[in-house]
Design a protein around this motif. Structure first.
Motif: not given
Length: 84
Positions: A2-17
């Motif tokens: 599974a991906i991590t929060r940091e990886q999600v933000v690295s792809v999509l930028g800041p997003m809501d939790n």
């Protein structure tokens, strides 16, 4: 894996939790998230390259990350992570 929060933000930028949590809970891989981003924000280019349409998991990710119709009316919210 599974991906991590940091990886999600690295792809999509800041997003809501909540959206980040949904993406992580989907069980998607980092590669699938990158593919979803490419389809959500550059689908015409992928179609022109002859790429096959996204699979089920990638399509679900696209639904999570694409801006809503109402967001498109507000340029501050249009695009990955905008408005968060």
């Amino acid at each position: 894996m599974a991906i991590t929060r940091e990886q999600v933000v690295s792809v999509l930028g800041p997003m809501d939790n909540a959206t980040i949590a949904e993406i992580i809970a989907s069980g998607a891989s980092l590669e699938e998230l990158r593919e979803a981003w490419a389809w959500a924000f550059g689908d015409e280019a992928l179609i022109n390259q002859g790429r096959p349409l996204p699979g089920t998991r990638v399509a679900a990710l696209i639904d999570l990350i694409e801006p809503d119709e109402e967001d498109l009316a507000d340029p501050a919210k249009a695009g990955p992570g905008a408005g968060y």
